[in-house]
Scaffold this motif. Sequence first.
Motif, PDB file in Angstrom:
ATOM      1  N   GLY A  10       0.803  -1.223   0.000  1.00  0.00           N
ATOM      2  CA  GLY A  10       0.000   0.000   0.000  1.00  0.00           C
ATOM      3  C   GLY A  10       0.838   1.276   0.000  1.00  0.00           C
ATOM      4  N   HIS A  11       0.174   2.394   0.255  1.00  0.00           N
ATOM      5  CA  HIS A  11       0.810   3.717   0.370  1.00  0.00           C
ATOM      6  C   HIS A  11       1.585   4.087  -0.899  1.00  0.00           C
ATOM      7  CE1 HIS A  11      -0.342   2.887   4.431  1.00  0.00           C
ATOM      8  NE2 HIS A  11       0.689   2.099   4.688  1.00  0.00           N
ATOM      9  N   GLU A  12       1.036   3.744  -2.044  1.00  0.00           N
ATOM     10  CA  GLU A  12       1.734   3.978  -3.307  1.00  0.00           C
ATOM     11  C   GLU A  12       1.952   5.467  -3.576  1.00  0.00           C
ATOM     12  OE1 GLU A  12       3.146   1.813  -5.308  1.00  0.00           O
ATOM     13  OE2 GLU A  12       2.576   0.167  -3.965  1.00  0.00           O
ATOM     14  N   LYS A  13       0.957   6.285  -3.276  1.00  0.00           N
ATOM     15  CA  LYS A  13       1.077   7.721  -3.534  1.00  0.00           C
ATOM     16  C   LYS A  13       2.206   8.326  -2.698  1.00  0.00           C
ATOM     17  CE  LYS A  13      -1.555  12.046  -3.453  1.00  0.00           C
ATOM     18  NZ  LYS A  13      -2.888  12.670  -3.167  1.00  0.00           N
ATOM     19  N   GLN A  14       2.235   7.993  -1.402  1.00  0.00           N
ATOM     20  CA  GLN A  14       3.273   8.526  -0.519  1.00  0.00           C
ATOM     21  C   GLN A  14       4.652   8.012  -0.936  1.00  0.00           C
ATOM     22  OE1 GLN A  14       0.458   7.080   0.367  1.00  0.00           O
ATOM     23  NE2 GLN A  14      -0.582   8.242   1.990  1.00  0.00           N
ATOM     24  N   GLY A  16       5.636   6.988  -3.895  1.00  0.00           N
ATOM     25  CA  GLY A  16       6.048   7.602  -5.152  1.00  0.00           C
ATOM     26  C   GLY A  16       6.564   9.016  -4.954  1.00  0.00           C
ATOM     27  N   TRP A  17       5.884   9.789  -4.119  1.00  0.00           N
ATOM     28  CA  TRP A  17       6.308  11.163  -3.863  1.00  0.00           C
ATOM     29  C   TRP A  17       7.669  11.188  -3.180  1.00  0.00           C
ATOM     30  CZ3 TRP A  17       7.517  14.145   0.402  1.00  0.00           C
ATOM     31  CH2 TRP A  17       7.591  15.529   0.194  1.00  0.00           C
ATOM     32  N   LEU A  18       7.860  10.332  -2.193  1.00  0.00           N
ATOM     33  CA  LEU A  18       9.122  10.290  -1.452  1.00  0.00           C
ATOM     34  C   LEU A  18      10.289   9.885  -2.347  1.00  0.00           C
ATOM     35  CD1 LEU A  18       7.711   8.635   1.771  1.00  0.00           C
ATOM     36  CD2 LEU A  18       8.853  10.860   1.712  1.00  0.00           C
ATOM     37  N   GLU A  23      15.173  11.238  -5.494  1.00  0.00           N
ATOM     38  CA  GLU A  23      15.842  11.271  -6.797  1.00  0.00           C
ATOM     39  C   GLU A  23      16.231  12.690  -7.192  1.00  0.00           C
ATOM     40  OE1 GLU A  23      15.189   9.612 -11.369  1.00  0.00           O
ATOM     41  OE2 GLU A  23      13.587   9.420  -9.886  1.00  0.00           O
ATOM     42  N   GLN A  24      15.370  13.661  -6.846  1.00  0.00           N
ATOM     43  CA  GLN A  24      15.632  15.053  -7.194  1.00  0.00           C
ATOM     44  C   GLN A  24      16.542  15.745  -6.169  1.00  0.00           C
ATOM     45  OE1 GLN A  24      14.559  16.382 -10.078  1.00  0.00           O
ATOM     46  NE2 GLN A  24      13.601  14.415 -10.566  1.00  0.00           N
ATOM     47  N   ARG A 158       7.184  23.157  10.910  1.00  0.00           N
ATOM     48  CA  ARG A 158       8.543  23.026  10.386  1.00  0.00           C
ATOM     49  C   ARG A 158       8.759  21.702   9.667  1.00  0.00           C
ATOM     50  NH1 ARG A 158      12.201  26.739  11.889  1.00  0.00           N
ATOM     51  NH2 ARG A 158      11.585  28.254  13.492  1.00  0.00           N
ATOM     52  N   SER A 159       7.699  20.943   9.504  1.00  0.00           N
ATOM     53  CA  SER A 159       7.824  19.619   8.891  1.00  0.00           C
ATOM     54  C   SER A 159       6.863  19.477   7.715  1.00  0.00           C
ATOM     55  CB  SER A 159       7.515  18.525   9.926  1.00  0.00           C
ATOM     56  OG  SER A 159       8.302  18.669  11.096  1.00  0.00           O
ATOM     57  N   HIS A 160       7.228  18.606   6.800  1.00  0.00           N
ATOM     58  CA  HIS A 160       6.310  18.236   5.723  1.00  0.00           C
ATOM     59  C   HIS A 160       5.490  17.049   6.211  1.00  0.00           C
ATOM     60  CE1 HIS A 160       5.016  18.067   1.461  1.00  0.00           C
ATOM     61  NE2 HIS A 160       4.804  16.793   1.776  1.00  0.00           N
ATOM     62  N   ILE A 161       4.179  17.190   6.160  1.00  0.00           N
ATOM     63  CA  ILE A 161       3.292  16.169   6.723  1.00  0.00           C
ATOM     64  C   ILE A 161       2.778  15.247   5.626  1.00  0.00           C
ATOM     65  CG2 ILE A 161       1.151  15.762   7.977  1.00  0.00           C
ATOM     66  CD1 ILE A 161       1.528  18.571   9.220  1.00  0.00           C
ATOM     67  N   LEU A 162       2.958  13.940   5.841  1.00  0.00           N
ATOM     68  CA  LEU A 162       2.397  12.925   4.959  1.00  0.00           C
ATOM     69  C   LEU A 162       1.340  12.144   5.740  1.00  0.00           C
ATOM     70  CD1 LEU A 162       5.503  11.469   3.070  1.00  0.00           C
ATOM     71  CD2 LEU A 162       3.670  12.851   2.117  1.00  0.00           C
TER      72      LEU A 162
END
Length: 235
Positions: A10-14, A16-18, A23-24, A158-162
Motif C-alpha cells: 500500500g501507500h503507493e502515492k506517498q 512515489g512522492w518520497l 531522486e531530485q 517546520r515539517s512536511h506532513i504525509l
Amino acid sequence: MAGLINSLVGHEKQKGWLLNQIEQGQLPSSLIFQGPTGIGKKYLVKSLLQVMNCEQDKMACGVCSNCQRALEDKNEMVFNLEIESKKNISVDQVREVHSFLNLKSIKKARFVIIDTTDRLSISAANSLLKVLEEAPEKTHFFLVTDRMPSLLPTIRSRSHILNFSSLTRGELLKFKDFEPLALNWADGRLQMALEFEDPKKVDQLNDSLQFLYQLMCGQPQDWKKLAPWFFSDEL
C-alpha cells in the motif's frame, strides 16, 4: 533479494512522492508520517533509509552492508529514538539527538527516527524544536505518529506532513492470504492482521469478548479475580 521498498504494502502515492523527492535531491529535512498504528509507516522509513544509503541500486539491493545495517537498526548514521517502557519520551532522550548530530566522525547524511513522536514530554518537544532549527545540513528527521494533534504546532509547521490511511482488504491480501477473522479485526492494520495469525492472540480476543459480555449482562462480581489477565500490565 530486493530492498524493503519493493515489499511495501500500500501507500503507493506517498511512496512515489518520497522516491521522487530523493531522486531530485529535494527530500524535506523533517517529515511527519501521520496515520493509524500498524500500517507500515516505520517500515517505509526503513525502506527509505535503504534507498538513500545503498551504493549498489537506486531502489536498494537489500543485501549490501548499508542495506543490512538499515534493516537491523545498526547504521551509524541513524539515530532511533523510541519510547522507553510506558513513559513519555524524555528531554534527556532528545538531548542524545543533539549529541548524535554533533558527532564530527559522521561525514555523510544523518537520519533521526522518532517513533511515537506524540509521546514527547513538553520539555522534550521544545528541545526537539531546537534540534530542528539548528540541525546540520544533510540531516533528515522522520517523525512517526498516530496522534497528530499531540504534536506542537511549531513542530508541525517546520515539517512536511504525509498522511497515511489504513490498508484495504485487497492490499492486506497482497501481503498474505489472511484468514477472514484476521482481516475483520485488523481494521486495515497489517501488524494487527499478522498478530491474529497467532492462536494465542485469537484466544485473547475470545476471552475479551466473553469478559465484555459478562460485564454487560452478568451480576456484579470481583472482576479482578474473575479476569486477572484483563488488568495485567503484560497485555
